[in-house]
Design a protein around this motif. Structure first.
Motif, PDB file in Angstrom:
ATOM      1  N   CYS A  41       7.763   4.741  -1.677  1.00 56.75           N
ATOM      2  CA  CYS A  41       8.147   5.032  -0.177  1.00 56.75           C
ATOM      3  C   CYS A  41       7.412   6.412  -0.021  1.00 56.75           C
ATOM      4  CB  CYS A  41       9.558   5.197   0.015  1.00 56.75           C
ATOM      5  SG  CYS A  41      10.119   3.619   0.163  1.00 56.75           S
ATOM      6  N   CYS A  42       6.319   6.969  -0.739  1.00 54.46           N
ATOM      7  CA  CYS A  42       5.919   8.312  -0.831  1.00 54.46           C
ATOM      8  C   CYS A  42       4.858   8.353   0.213  1.00 54.46           C
ATOM      9  CB  CYS A  42       5.200   8.669  -2.256  1.00 54.46           C
ATOM     10  SG  CYS A  42       3.754   7.497  -2.664  1.00 54.46           S
ATOM     11  N   CYS A  43       4.184   7.361   0.735  1.00 54.98           N
ATOM     12  CA  CYS A  43       3.250   7.551   1.804  1.00 54.98           C
ATOM     13  C   CYS A  43       3.261   6.033   2.591  1.00 54.98           C
ATOM     14  CB  CYS A  43       1.660   8.014   1.279  1.00 54.98           C
ATOM     15  SG  CYS A  43       1.006   6.717   0.156  1.00 54.98           S
ATOM     16  N   ARG A  44       2.343   6.149   3.735  1.00 56.01           N
ATOM     17  CA  ARG A  44       2.101   5.245   4.425  1.00 56.01           C
ATOM     18  C   ARG A  44       1.166   4.002   3.786  1.00 56.01           C
ATOM     19  NH1 ARG A  44       4.153   5.655   9.757  1.00 56.01           N
ATOM     20  NH2 ARG A  44       3.309   3.474  10.019  1.00 56.01           N
ATOM     21  N   GLY A  45       0.373   4.467   2.947  1.00 56.13           N
ATOM     22  CA  GLY A  45      -0.468   3.412   2.345  1.00 56.13           C
ATOM     23  C   GLY A  45       0.454   2.708   1.288  1.00 56.13           C
ATOM     24  N   CYS A  46       1.307   3.453   0.664  1.00 61.80           N
ATOM     25  CA  CYS A  46       2.143   2.674  -0.413  1.00 61.80           C
ATOM     26  C   CYS A  46       3.135   1.713   0.494  1.00 61.80           C
ATOM     27  CB  CYS A  46       2.966   3.503  -1.198  1.00 61.80           C
ATOM     28  SG  CYS A  46       1.980   4.469  -2.545  1.00 61.80           S
ATOM     29  N   LEU A  47       3.715   2.229   1.659  1.00 62.12           N
ATOM     30  CA  LEU A  47       4.746   1.393   2.348  1.00 62.12           C
ATOM     31  C   LEU A  47       3.914   0.398   3.051  1.00 62.12           C
ATOM     32  CD1 LEU A  47       6.415   4.137   4.653  1.00 62.12           C
ATOM     33  CD2 LEU A  47       7.414   2.569   2.747  1.00 62.12           C
TER      34      LEU A  47
HETATM   35 ZN   LIG Z   1       1.938   6.559  -1.914  1.00 59.52          ZN
END
Ligand SMILES: [Zn+2]
Length: 82
Positions: free
Chosen positions: A44-50
């Protein structure tokens, strides 16, 4: 734990919820607050990962309930790993 949760909420709201967060992919420090560690551990660190892990669409604001689910996930990780 209530304080950690309040911070986690703020981070999610400020760093993840906007449709196009500032510095997306680099907005979450690796160290410091326990919530930051949790954000990386739960993807959940950035929108890319989400988007990659949870299929959360890019380029739109996160809803209240999405933000709530992210915070719950982070808090579950923190409770297990503190
Ligand atoms: Zn990320």
């Amino acid at each position: 734990m209530d304080v950690v949760r309040a911070h986690a909420r703020d981070f999610v709201q400020q760093r993840l919820a906007p449709a196009e967060p500032e510095n997306d992919g680099k907005q979450t420090p690796m160290h410091g607050h326990p919530a930051f560690k949790a954000m990386h551990a739960t993807a959940c660190c950035c929108r890319g990962c989400l988007n990659k892990w949870y299929h959360v669409p890019l380029y739109r604001e996160l809803t209240e309930s999405e933000q709530e689910r992210i915070v719950n996930l982070m808090m579950a990780w923190i409770r297990k790993n503190q």
